[in-house]
Design a protein around this motif. Sequence first.
Motif, PDB file in Angstrom:
ATOM      1  N   GLN A 264      17.336 -34.642  19.166  1.00  0.00           N
ATOM      2  CA  GLN A 264      16.369 -35.122  20.140  1.00  0.00           C
ATOM      3  C   GLN A 264      15.874 -33.980  21.012  1.00  0.00           C
ATOM      4  O   GLN A 264      16.658 -33.173  21.486  1.00  0.00           O
ATOM      5  N   ASN A 265      14.564 -33.925  21.186  1.00  0.00           N
ATOM      6  CA  ASN A 265      13.955 -33.002  22.135  1.00  0.00           C
ATOM      7  C   ASN A 265      13.160 -33.862  23.113  1.00  0.00           C
ATOM      8  O   ASN A 265      11.994 -34.190  22.874  1.00  0.00           O
TER       9      ASN A 265
ATOM     10  N   PHE B  40      14.102 -36.006  15.590  1.00  0.00           N
ATOM     11  CA  PHE B  40      14.123 -35.614  14.182  1.00  0.00           C
ATOM     12  C   PHE B  40      15.367 -36.201  13.539  1.00  0.00           C
ATOM     13  O   PHE B  40      16.484 -35.983  14.015  1.00  0.00           O
TER      14      PHE B  40
ATOM     15  N   LYS C 113       9.718 -32.620  24.629  1.00  0.00           N
ATOM     16  CA  LYS C 113       8.538 -32.780  23.771  1.00  0.00           C
ATOM     17  C   LYS C 113       8.334 -34.229  23.348  1.00  0.00           C
ATOM     18  O   LYS C 113       7.327 -34.553  22.714  1.00  0.00           O
ATOM     19  N   GLY C 114       9.314 -35.075  23.612  1.00  0.00           N
ATOM     20  CA  GLY C 114       9.218 -36.470  23.187  1.00  0.00           C
ATOM     21  C   GLY C 114       9.362 -36.615  21.687  1.00  0.00           C
ATOM     22  O   GLY C 114       8.668 -37.417  21.071  1.00  0.00           O
ATOM     23  N   GLU C 115      10.280 -35.846  21.088  1.00  0.00           N
ATOM     24  CA  GLU C 115      10.462 -35.855  19.644  1.00  0.00           C
ATOM     25  C   GLU C 115      11.895 -36.221  19.278  1.00  0.00           C
ATOM     26  O   GLU C 115      12.840 -35.858  19.980  1.00  0.00           O
TER      27      GLU C 115
ATOM     28  N   ALA D 106       4.416 -43.384  15.132  1.00  0.00           N
ATOM     29  CA  ALA D 106       4.935 -42.226  15.867  1.00  0.00           C
ATOM     30  C   ALA D 106       5.002 -40.985  14.972  1.00  0.00           C
ATOM     31  O   ALA D 106       5.904 -40.177  15.071  1.00  0.00           O
TER      32      ALA D 106
ATOM     33  N   LEU E 291      10.305 -36.882  11.433  1.00  0.00           N
ATOM     34  CA  LEU E 291      10.042 -36.429  12.796  1.00  0.00           C
ATOM     35  C   LEU E 291       9.177 -37.471  13.495  1.00  0.00           C
ATOM     36  O   LEU E 291       8.030 -37.710  13.107  1.00  0.00           O
ATOM     37  N   TYR E 292       9.750 -38.091  14.504  1.00  0.00           N
ATOM     38  CA  TYR E 292       9.031 -39.066  15.310  1.00  0.00           C
ATOM     39  C   TYR E 292       8.647 -38.415  16.624  1.00  0.00           C
ATOM     40  O   TYR E 292       9.475 -37.770  17.267  1.00  0.00           O
ATOM     41  N   LYS E 293       7.374 -38.590  17.015  1.00  0.00           N
ATOM     42  CA  LYS E 293       6.904 -38.010  18.274  1.00  0.00           C
ATOM     43  C   LYS E 293       5.859 -38.922  18.892  1.00  0.00           C
ATOM     44  O   LYS E 293       5.234 -39.733  18.197  1.00  0.00           O
ATOM     45  N   LYS E 294       5.674 -38.772  20.175  1.00  0.00           N
ATOM     46  CA  LYS E 294       4.677 -39.571  20.871  1.00  0.00           C
ATOM     47  C   LYS E 294       3.294 -39.124  20.431  1.00  0.00           C
ATOM     48  O   LYS E 294       2.895 -37.995  20.658  1.00  0.00           O
ATOM     49  N   THR E 295       2.576 -40.030  19.770  1.00  0.00           N
ATOM     50  CA  THR E 295       1.235 -39.691  19.289  1.00  0.00           C
ATOM     51  C   THR E 295       0.161 -40.570  19.915  1.00  0.00           C
ATOM     52  O   THR E 295      -0.995 -40.185  19.952  1.00  0.00           O
TER      53      THR E 295
END
Length: 193
Positions: free
Chosen positions: A17-18, A25, A21-23, A160, A126-130
């Motif tokens: 988790q990062n 993996f 960055k809101g990610e 995401a 990889l999930y991120k705020k999109t």
Amino acid sequence: MKDIGNVNRCLGINFHQNLEKGEIFLSQRSYAESVLNRFGMSECNPSNTPIETNCNLTLPARKDEAKFPFQCLIGALMYLAVSMRPDIAYAVNFMSQFNNNYTEQHWKAAKRILRYIKGTLQQGLLYKKTGADLYGVVDADWGANSADRRSYSGFAFIFAGSSISWEARKQRTVSLSSTEAEYIHSEKMPSLK
């Protein structure tokens, strides 16, 4: 209930988790490496694809079951395919139809999936705020299986920035056209309601 912090590993899945960055993996590198070791493929040469483009395997007339742990390999690959690796879902599904009747040729084709995994150990989801909405993609071929002329179909839902649900499977009936293959698949799609 007790807060024990961020999850690092659960059910063979590694979480990185990062939060800045809101990610998030997710990967199964450790599990994939253990599967490679289990089947003696940890030092194999990687493959660019999990299955040959025109793989024409058919059900054999005789069995070589005692020689190869084919079913064990397909079971181990199935866990990867359904939990973290949509890129091997079709290949594993295709190979699983030979679980009860296989030869050395089928064993070599299944080991190609391991060679592909060897070259893609670093891959994951990889999930991120999109801010993008949930969307789905779907496709079906038309009778590409030369043995029984049944179509394969598959879908993936993306949210995401990565897949959240996917499937690849052989259709139960023979389609008479590409339109019918697509229609049969659309009837079996899960509902988002």
